[in-house]
Design an enzyme around this catalytic site. Sequence first.
Site, PDB file in Angstrom:
ATOM      1  N   ARG A 110       0.861  -1.175   0.000  1.00 11.00           N
ATOM      2  CA  ARG A 110       0.000   0.000   0.000  1.00 11.00           C
ATOM      3  C   ARG A 110       0.898   1.226   0.000  1.00 11.00           C
ATOM      4  O   ARG A 110       1.697   1.410   0.907  1.00 11.00           O
ATOM      5  CB  ARG A 110      -0.853  -0.055   1.265  1.00 11.00           C
ATOM      6  CG  ARG A 110      -2.056   0.792   1.222  1.00 11.00           C
ATOM      7  CD  ARG A 110      -2.946   0.466   2.392  1.00 11.00           C
ATOM      8  NE  ARG A 110      -2.425   1.014   3.637  1.00 11.00           N
ATOM      9  CZ  ARG A 110      -3.176   1.447   4.619  1.00 11.00           C
ATOM     10  NH1 ARG A 110      -4.480   1.392   4.512  1.00 11.00           N
ATOM     11  NH2 ARG A 110      -2.650   1.922   5.715  1.00 11.00           N
ATOM     12  N   THR A 114      -0.615   7.605  -1.125  1.00  9.09           N
ATOM     13  CA  THR A 114      -1.937   7.529  -1.770  1.00  9.09           C
ATOM     14  C   THR A 114      -2.839   6.485  -1.112  1.00  9.09           C
ATOM     15  O   THR A 114      -4.056   6.499  -1.330  1.00  9.09           O
ATOM     16  CB  THR A 114      -1.793   7.127  -3.249  1.00  9.09           C
ATOM     17  OG1 THR A 114      -1.241   5.794  -3.293  1.00  9.09           O
ATOM     18  CG2 THR A 114      -0.857   8.062  -3.998  1.00  9.09           C
ATOM     19  N   ASP A 206       0.672  -2.151  12.410  1.00  5.91           N
ATOM     20  CA  ASP A 206       1.109  -2.634  11.095  1.00  5.91           C
ATOM     21  C   ASP A 206       1.356  -4.134  11.189  1.00  5.91           C
ATOM     22  O   ASP A 206       2.333  -4.575  11.802  1.00  5.91           O
ATOM     23  CB  ASP A 206       2.377  -1.897  10.661  1.00  5.91           C
ATOM     24  CG  ASP A 206       2.737  -2.224   9.220  1.00  5.91           C
ATOM     25  OD1 ASP A 206       2.860  -3.429   8.892  1.00  5.91           O
ATOM     26  OD2 ASP A 206       2.884  -1.288   8.412  1.00  5.91           O
ATOM     27  N   ASP A 209       4.805  -5.475   9.754  1.00  8.24           N
ATOM     28  CA  ASP A 209       5.943  -5.115  10.610  1.00  8.24           C
ATOM     29  C   ASP A 209       5.940  -5.930  11.897  1.00  8.24           C
ATOM     30  O   ASP A 209       6.993  -6.381  12.362  1.00  8.24           O
ATOM     31  CB  ASP A 209       5.907  -3.617  10.950  1.00  8.24           C
ATOM     32  CG  ASP A 209       6.434  -2.760   9.802  1.00  8.24           C
ATOM     33  OD1 ASP A 209       7.059  -3.318   8.882  1.00  8.24           O
ATOM     34  OD2 ASP A 209       6.203  -1.533   9.825  1.00  8.24           O
TER      35      ASP A 209
HETATM   36  C1  PRP Z   1      -1.166  -4.067   4.773  1.00  4.44           C
HETATM   37  C2  PRP Z   1      -2.058  -5.253   5.036  1.00  4.44           C
HETATM   38  C3  PRP Z   1      -2.942  -5.273   3.823  1.00  4.44           C
HETATM   39  C4  PRP Z   1      -3.111  -3.809   3.517  1.00  4.44           C
HETATM   40  C5  PRP Z   1      -4.453  -3.385   4.026  1.00  4.44           C
HETATM   41  O1  PRP Z   1      -0.168  -4.390   3.900  1.00  4.44           O
HETATM   42  O2  PRP Z   1      -1.347  -6.442   5.240  1.00  4.44           O
HETATM   43  O3  PRP Z   1      -2.374  -5.952   2.711  1.00  4.44           O
HETATM   44  O4  PRP Z   1      -2.073  -3.104   4.224  1.00  4.44           O
HETATM   45  O5  PRP Z   1      -4.714  -2.071   3.695  1.00  4.44           O
HETATM   46  P1  PRP Z   1      -5.810  -1.650   2.628  1.00  4.44           P
HETATM   47  O6  PRP Z   1      -7.045  -2.434   2.945  1.00  4.44           O
HETATM   48  O7  PRP Z   1      -5.970  -0.184   2.882  1.00  4.44           O
HETATM   49  O8  PRP Z   1      -5.292  -1.940   1.268  1.00  4.44           O
HETATM   50  P2  PRP Z   1       1.051  -3.409   3.548  1.00  4.44           P
HETATM   51  O9  PRP Z   1       0.732  -2.621   2.334  1.00  4.44           O
HETATM   52  O10 PRP Z   1       1.437  -2.636   4.770  1.00  4.44           O
HETATM   53  O11 PRP Z   1       2.191  -4.399   3.103  1.00  4.44           O
HETATM   54  P3  PRP Z   1       2.946  -5.547   3.916  1.00  4.44           P
HETATM   55  O12 PRP Z   1       1.988  -6.694   4.075  1.00  4.44           O
HETATM   56  O13 PRP Z   1       4.077  -5.871   3.029  1.00  4.44           O
HETATM   57  O14 PRP Z   1       3.385  -4.990   5.258  1.00  4.44           O
HETATM   58  N1  URA Z   2      -2.282  -2.206   7.217  1.00  2.00           N
HETATM   59  C1  URA Z   2      -1.917  -2.617   8.444  1.00  2.00           C
HETATM   60  O1  URA Z   2      -0.975  -3.410   8.593  1.00  2.00           O
HETATM   61  N2  URA Z   2      -2.587  -2.122   9.497  1.00  2.00           N
HETATM   62  C2  URA Z   2      -3.610  -1.260   9.370  1.00  2.00           C
HETATM   63  O2  URA Z   2      -4.196  -0.852  10.391  1.00  2.00           O
HETATM   64  C3  URA Z   2      -3.977  -0.853   8.079  1.00  2.00           C
HETATM   65  C4  URA Z   2      -3.300  -1.343   7.019  1.00  2.00           C
END
Ligand code: PRP
Ligand code: URA
Length: 215
Positions: A110, A114, A206, A209
């Site tokens: 994400r 944006t 997160d 993380d």
């Molecule tokens: C996080 C989470 C989802 C997304 C959710 O991933 O694991 O995939 O955000 O947010 P959304 O519904 O607004 O799209 P992130 O983009 O942080 O990537 P990661 O899993 O690599 O940490």
């Molecule tokens: N992605 C995450 O990991 N946590 C949130 O709360 C939203 C998006």
Amino acid sequence: MRSDQIVSNLIVLDHPLIQHKLTYIRNKNTGTKEFRELVDEVAGLMAFEITRDLPLEEISVETPVTTAKTKTLSGKKIGLIPILRAGLGMVDGILRMIPAAKVGHVGLYRDPQTLKPVEYYIKLPSDIEERELIVIDPMLATGGSANDAIHSLKKRGATNIKLMCLVGAPEGVKVIQDEHPDVDIYLAALDECLNDHGYIVPGLGDAGDRLFGTK
Ligand code: PRP
Ligand code: URA
């Protein structure tokens, strides 16, 4: 009688074990090792509910006592589709319940400015059109990532898709319900809202993380 809360195609799994473990997952003082173990356990528990409608067939087996007419899964093919990265944290827990499932991966992150998803990887079982696909990701925030992943799967022929997340925001649920009314959404909790950074409130922070110990 099931106590799960079902609203349209949204199913919130309020089983006490799931809710108990989710409390520790949410706690900011829970460290990486325990967080990872708990996400894995909750994913396994959620697998019971998401597989509730798998078809069975009757067979006969010889018990030590007699012949029994009994049930076996009738061979429905399942595909797990974790959204990278955080979805990976839920794969093993589900695979322990459905060990023959194939696993495809959709890589999305994400964009922090944006909040829109950016796809960087996709690798799927060759026969996704024949499989029941379970898209997995701990977080359904704006819904952008899950929406994008589901569109990607449908574009490639998938017709039978479920979405399984730990925590969802109403905003993300609405996006999936509007765009994909055919997709059932399974959550361990439906939270209050998103904050200005697109994080789920109260949420768990997160997920990627916390699972992988990055920051
Ligand atoms: C996080 C989470 C989802 C997304 C959710 O991933 O694991 O995939 O955000 O947010 P959304 O519904 O607004 O799209 P992130 O983009 O942080 O990537 P990661 O899993 O690599 O940490
Ligand atoms: N992605 C995450 O990991 N946590 C949130 O709360 C939203 C998006």
